[in-house]
Motif scaffolding. Structure first.
Motif, PDB file in Angstrom:
ATOM      1  N   CYS A   1      30.348  15.351  53.228  1.00 31.96           N
ATOM      2  CA  CYS A   1      29.253  15.686  52.765  1.00 31.96           C
ATOM      3  C   CYS A   1      28.125  17.424  53.183  1.00 31.96           C
ATOM      4  CB  CYS A   1      28.097  14.952  54.193  1.00 31.96           C
ATOM      5  SG  CYS A   1      26.602  15.506  54.069  1.00 31.96           S
ATOM      6  N   ALA A   2      28.387  17.731  52.401  1.00 30.55           N
ATOM      7  CA  ALA A   2      27.766  19.280  52.068  1.00 30.55           C
ATOM      8  C   ALA A   2      26.307  19.351  53.273  1.00 30.55           C
ATOM      9  CB  ALA A   2      27.989  19.492  50.770  1.00 30.55           C
ATOM     10  N   VAL A   3      24.917  18.272  52.663  1.00 30.98           N
ATOM     11  CA  VAL A   3      24.041  18.268  53.220  1.00 30.98           C
ATOM     12  C   VAL A   3      23.547  16.916  53.593  1.00 30.98           C
ATOM     13  CG1 VAL A   3      22.203  18.797  53.002  1.00 30.98           C
ATOM     14  CG2 VAL A   3      23.982  20.529  51.541  1.00 30.98           C
ATOM     15  N   GLY A   4      23.103  16.741  55.119  1.00 34.98           N
ATOM     16  CA  GLY A   4      22.999  15.403  55.662  1.00 34.98           C
ATOM     17  C   GLY A   4      22.403  14.501  54.305  1.00 34.98           C
ATOM     18  N   PRO A   5      21.926  13.991  54.951  1.00 31.81           N
ATOM     19  CA  PRO A   5      20.870  12.405  54.234  1.00 31.81           C
ATOM     20  C   PRO A   5      19.285  12.838  54.455  1.00 31.81           C
ATOM     21  CG  PRO A   5      22.206  11.289  56.143  1.00 31.81           C
ATOM     22  CD  PRO A   5      22.517  12.548  55.608  1.00 31.81           C
ATOM     23  N   GLU A   6      18.562  13.660  53.690  1.00 31.37           N
ATOM     24  CA  GLU A   6      17.236  13.896  53.760  1.00 31.37           C
ATOM     25  C   GLU A   6      16.489  13.042  52.376  1.00 31.37           C
ATOM     26  OE1 GLU A   6      17.758  18.144  51.830  1.00 31.37           O
ATOM     27  OE2 GLU A   6      18.188  18.795  53.892  1.00 31.37           O
ATOM     28  N   PRO A   7      14.939  12.400  53.090  1.00 34.76           N
ATOM     29  CA  PRO A   7      14.376  11.767  52.489  1.00 34.76           C
ATOM     30  C   PRO A   7      13.715  12.502  50.716  1.00 34.76           C
ATOM     31  CG  PRO A   7      13.585  12.091  54.153  1.00 34.76           C
ATOM     32  CD  PRO A   7      14.352  13.147  54.272  1.00 34.76           C
ATOM     33  N   LYS A   8      13.844  12.106  49.625  1.00 36.41           N
ATOM     34  CA  LYS A   8      13.783  12.725  48.923  1.00 36.41           C
ATOM     35  C   LYS A   8      12.910  12.562  48.300  1.00 36.41           C
ATOM     36  CE  LYS A   8      15.584  12.289  44.115  1.00 36.41           C
ATOM     37  NZ  LYS A   8      16.446  13.265  43.839  1.00 36.41           N
TER      38      LYS A   8
ATOM     39  N   ALA B   1       9.015  13.281  46.025  1.00 37.71           N
ATOM     40  CA  ALA B   1       8.464  12.812  45.086  1.00 37.71           C
ATOM     41  C   ALA B   1       7.166  13.266  44.313  1.00 37.71           C
ATOM     42  CB  ALA B   1       7.769  11.341  44.630  1.00 37.71           C
ATOM     43  N   ASP B   2       6.641  14.264  45.219  1.00 37.95           N
ATOM     44  CA  ASP B   2       5.859  15.171  44.793  1.00 37.95           C
ATOM     45  C   ASP B   2       5.830  16.382  45.694  1.00 37.95           C
ATOM     46  OD1 ASP B   2       2.782  16.677  44.571  1.00 37.95           O
ATOM     47  OD2 ASP B   2       2.353  14.826  43.838  1.00 37.95           O
ATOM     48  N   PHE B   3       6.590  17.498  45.805  1.00 37.83           N
ATOM     49  CA  PHE B   3       6.458  18.459  46.807  1.00 37.83           C
ATOM     50  C   PHE B   3       4.811  18.928  46.650  1.00 37.83           C
ATOM     51  CE2 PHE B   3      10.716  18.499  44.328  1.00 37.83           C
ATOM     52  CZ  PHE B   3      11.178  18.717  45.742  1.00 37.83           C
ATOM     53  N   GLU B   4       3.489  19.246  46.237  1.00 43.45           N
ATOM     54  CA  GLU B   4       2.990  19.163  46.078  1.00 43.45           C
ATOM     55  C   GLU B   4       2.014  18.629  47.674  1.00 43.45           C
ATOM     56  OE1 GLU B   4      -0.598  20.315  43.302  1.00 43.45           O
ATOM     57  OE2 GLU B   4       0.818  21.240  42.328  1.00 43.45           O
ATOM     58  N   THR B   5       2.016  17.047  48.118  1.00 40.52           N
ATOM     59  CA  THR B   5       1.150  16.410  48.014  1.00 40.52           C
ATOM     60  C   THR B   5       2.716  16.409  49.665  1.00 40.52           C
ATOM     61  OG1 THR B   5       2.343  14.272  47.148  1.00 40.52           O
ATOM     62  CG2 THR B   5       0.219  16.109  47.140  1.00 40.52           C
ATOM     63  N   LYS B   6       3.913  16.791  49.454  1.00 40.91           N
ATOM     64  CA  LYS B   6       5.308  16.028  50.488  1.00 40.91           C
ATOM     65  C   LYS B   6       5.626  14.616  50.090  1.00 40.91           C
ATOM     66  CE  LYS B   6       5.768  20.568  51.208  1.00 40.91           C
ATOM     67  NZ  LYS B   6       6.059  20.972  50.704  1.00 40.91           N
ATOM     68  N   GLU B   7       5.122  13.838  49.479  1.00 46.82           N
ATOM     69  CA  GLU B   7       5.305  12.132  49.424  1.00 46.82           C
ATOM     70  C   GLU B   7       6.385  11.950  48.587  1.00 46.82           C
ATOM     71  OE1 GLU B   7       4.093   9.192  46.229  1.00 46.82           O
ATOM     72  OE2 GLU B   7       3.443  10.713  45.792  1.00 46.82           O
ATOM     73  N   VAL B   8       6.535  11.090  49.971  1.00 46.61           N
ATOM     74  CA  VAL B   8       8.400  11.143  49.839  1.00 46.61           C
ATOM     75  C   VAL B   8       8.695   9.620  48.642  1.00 46.61           C
ATOM     76  CG1 VAL B   8       9.934   9.627  50.863  1.00 46.61           C
ATOM     77  CG2 VAL B   8       9.052  11.661  52.241  1.00 46.61           C
ATOM     78  N   LYS B   9       9.468   9.709  48.532  1.00 41.19           N
ATOM     79  CA  LYS B   9       9.885   8.887  46.824  1.00 41.19           C
ATOM     80  C   LYS B   9      10.629   7.320  47.440  1.00 41.19           C
ATOM     81  CE  LYS B   9      12.948   8.748  42.332  1.00 41.19           C
ATOM     82  NZ  LYS B   9      13.306   9.118  41.677  1.00 41.19           N
ATOM     83  N   LYS B  10      10.108   6.235  47.140  1.00 43.49           N
ATOM     84  CA  LYS B  10       9.898   5.168  47.105  1.00 43.49           C
ATOM     85  C   LYS B  10      10.976   4.509  45.699  1.00 43.49           C
ATOM     86  CE  LYS B  10       7.992   5.191  50.921  1.00 43.49           C
ATOM     87  NZ  LYS B  10       8.537   4.599  52.539  1.00 43.49           N
TER      88      LYS B  10
END
Length: 120
Positions: A16-23, A25-34
């Protein structure tokens, strides 16, 4: 998009180089991908080191937060698929896994009754 199964047994050591982070979906609204079921998709950066080759880093998407996966630790990746993608003049390969888990650790040899390893 066609998925291509990846034989992880041929990839060598995975860390593991970078631990788990929510992906995101939209960088402007910071919406998390589901996913389709509403579960959060996480991204984990993993180093791949095959014998005699340089280290490569791949980002792997996985549904749900991988528990116990921390930076620097060896990991196991199951159900890894690669997907070729293209958007305009950009293209690449993305990766998705069924699971990312910490690799089992090997226990140190037990000390003998005299406190020395191996009982000698």
């Amino acid at each position: 998009m066609q998925s291509i199964p990846v034989d992880t047994s041929r990839l060598g050591v995975l860390r593991c180089a970078v631990g788990p982070e929510p992906k995101i979906a939209d960088f402007e609204t910071k919406e998390v991908k589901k996913d389709r079921d509403g579960n959060t998709i996480y991204s984990v950066a993993v180093t791949v080191r095959q014998e005699g080759r340089r280290v490569s880093v791949i980002e792997i998407a996985v549904t749900g937060e991988p528990k116990g996966v921390v930076e620097g630790a060896e990991v196991r990746v199951t159900g890894l698929d690669a997907f070729a993608w293209a958007m305009g003049d950009r293209h690449g390969i993305s990766f998705r896994a069924a699971a990312i888990t910490p690799a089992p650790t090997t226990a140190a040899p037990a000390a003998g009754s005299n406190g020395k390893v191996g009982g000698a």
